[in-house]
Scaffold this active site. Structure first.
Site, PDB file in Angstrom:
ATOM      1  N   HIS A 191       0.834  -1.217   0.000  1.00  0.00           N
ATOM      2  CA  HIS A 191       0.000   0.000   0.000  1.00  0.00           C
ATOM      3  C   HIS A 191       0.867   1.265   0.000  1.00  0.00           C
ATOM      4  O   HIS A 191       0.869   2.038   0.967  1.00  0.00           O
ATOM      5  CB  HIS A 191      -0.885  -0.057   1.250  1.00  0.00           C
ATOM      6  N   ASP A 235     -10.739   6.842  -5.029  1.00  0.00           N
ATOM      7  CA  ASP A 235     -10.417   5.537  -4.444  1.00  0.00           C
ATOM      8  C   ASP A 235     -10.830   4.467  -5.449  1.00  0.00           C
ATOM      9  O   ASP A 235     -12.006   4.125  -5.555  1.00  0.00           O
ATOM     10  CB  ASP A 235     -11.178   5.366  -3.126  1.00  0.00           C
ATOM     11  N   GLU A 295      -0.905   1.362  -5.505  1.00  0.00           N
ATOM     12  CA  GLU A 295      -0.631   0.124  -4.770  1.00  0.00           C
ATOM     13  C   GLU A 295      -0.616  -1.111  -5.671  1.00  0.00           C
ATOM     14  O   GLU A 295      -1.503  -1.286  -6.503  1.00  0.00           O
ATOM     15  CB  GLU A 295      -1.706  -0.046  -3.692  1.00  0.00           C
TER      16      GLU A 295
HETATM   17  O1  TA6 Z   1      -6.110   1.554  -0.547  1.00  0.00           O
HETATM   18  C1  TA6 Z   1      -7.165   2.481  -0.395  1.00  0.00           C
HETATM   19  C2  TA6 Z   1      -7.884   2.220   0.911  1.00  0.00           C
HETATM   20  O2  TA6 Z   1      -8.502   0.967   0.901  1.00  0.00           O
HETATM   21  C3  TA6 Z   1      -8.867   3.370   1.134  1.00  0.00           C
HETATM   22  O3  TA6 Z   1     -10.190   2.933   0.997  1.00  0.00           O
HETATM   23  C4  TA6 Z   1      -8.531   3.850   2.550  1.00  0.00           C
HETATM   24  O4  TA6 Z   1      -9.278   3.161   3.504  1.00  0.00           O
HETATM   25  C5  TA6 Z   1      -7.038   3.513   2.622  1.00  0.00           C
HETATM   26  O5  TA6 Z   1      -6.957   2.236   2.013  1.00  0.00           O
HETATM   27  C6  TA6 Z   1      -6.403   3.614   3.986  1.00  0.00           C
HETATM   28  O6  TA6 Z   1      -6.876   2.615   4.829  1.00  0.00           O
HETATM   29  P1  TA6 Z   1      -6.342   2.640   6.392  1.00  0.00           P
HETATM   30  O7  TA6 Z   1      -7.000   1.467   7.031  1.00  0.00           O
HETATM   31  O8  TA6 Z   1      -4.839   2.510   6.341  1.00  0.00           O
HETATM   32  O9  TA6 Z   1      -6.748   3.994   6.935  1.00  0.00           O
END
Ligand code: TA6
Length: 323
Positions: A191, A235, A295
């Site tokens: 991520h 997103d 990601e």
């Molecule tokens: O990768 C995008 C995502 O799934 C968004 O929907 C947002 O939730 C982000 O990840 C961050 O998630 P977190 O649990 O690290 O705040």
């Protein structure tokens, strides 16, 4: 000096993490390539240095790459100025490891989003100082070692290793292995949070024509028309991206960041915009303007079924060029 360099604070002498760092340095340290330090954010970090002056930092908690910088371009990854390592939630930024699932758990909403790997402490398995001047660290996690059996239910037979290889690029490889006798379905993501000059003048190339799940529009399947542009929260889970590279074009910093993914057919692109950033509360003032997630993922329809004895590698390789 990389923005995250202040995280490695050897001055935390005579603390448990300083003693742990010293022990790891004796066992796995590689002079000029890999050093272990107590982190000012809590926990122990490994500092990687490559021959060309590239630098990276990896926290043992979460096998979390906290930073990656290059002598000609500065910070490549973004880390929140208010990031903490000792909090329950993972530090905002770097490359959190989402495993063995991405997003909400497929069948148990009570489990933490993005799996348990990013909040677990990983074990140092190996380090290497390559003849080509690269530096490598390998970290490991066993599903059987996760204390919360409810969270880890169904994944006790899995192990994960994370290889971080630093040279003129940063390559991160997450390898999942099934040591049990039943197939296990996994998803996941590296991520990555990238440091950009200004989201308003930043685009992502390489995804034109790809279908994507719009997470902000009820999961509707849409198709990307051209470069991805940002006007508020975005997103998206882009599908069918195997073998392609997404490129962040950062007009403000006059550079492009090339993200080459492998072992995944999905690429997630996310910027929270001001509203979600305010709700999240851990990006720092206007942090959302200076970060962008692209990601390498197995997400959405891209589910990996790990057969008994099988392994799967999900990787991302990051490089930077001047515009
Ligand atoms: O990768 C995008 C995502 O799934 C968004 O929907 C947002 O939730 C982000 O990840 C961050 O998630 P977190 O649990 O690290 O705040």
């Amino acid at each position: 000096m990389p923005s995250y360099s202040a995280l490695a604070s050897a001055s935390l002498a005579d603390t448990p993490q300083a003693r742990e760092a010293s022990d790891l340095d004796a066992r796995f340290g590689r002079p000029g390539a890999v050093a272990f330090r107590a982190s000012a954010l809590g926990g122990v970090v490994a500092e990687l240095t490559a021959a060309d002056g590239a630098r990276a930092m990896v926290a043992l908690k979460g096998a979390h790459v906290l930073g990656f910088s290059l002598p000609d371009f500065g910070d490549v990854l973004w880390l929140s100025p208010v990031a903490r390592l000792d909090a329950v939630k993972p530090a905002r930024g770097g490359i959190p490891v989402c495993w063995p699932w991405f997003g909400p758990h497929a069948s148990d909403a009570g489990r933490p989003a993005h799996g348990f790997a990013r909040t677990s402490t990983w074990t140092v398995l190996a380090t290497q100082h390559g003849h080509d001047g690269t530096a490598l660290i390998r970290l490991g996690l066993r599903g059987a070692d996760i204390a919360d059996r409810t969270v880890a239910a169904g994944y006790a037979d899995l192990t994960a290793t994370l290889d971080v290889t630093l040279g003129t690029t940063l390559r991160v490889t997450l390898t999942s292995r099934n040591h049990g006798s039943h197939p296990v379905a996994i998803t996941g993501a590296l991520h990555s949070y990238f440091a950009i000059g200004d989201i308003a003048v930043t685009t992502v190339d390489g995804l034109a024509g790809r279908p994507y799940i719009d997470q902000l529009d009820g999961g509707t399947l849409k198709r990307e028309a051209g470069p991805v542009r940002f006007e508020g929260e975005l997103d998206r889970i882009y599908q069918d991206t195997a073998g392609t590279a997404a490129t962040i074009v950062d007009a403000a910093r006059a550079l492009r960041i090339v993200i080459a993914n492998s072992g995944s057919r999905a690429t997630v692109v996310w910027n929270p915009g001001p509203g979600k950033a305010a709700r999240l509360g851990d990006l720092g003032p206007d942090g959302w303007r200076r970060m962008l997630c692209v990601e390498s993922a197995n997400a959405g329809a891209d589910v990996v079924l790990l057969e008994p004895g099988a392994e799967h590698a999900l990787a991302t390789e990051i490089s930077v060029q001047a515009l």
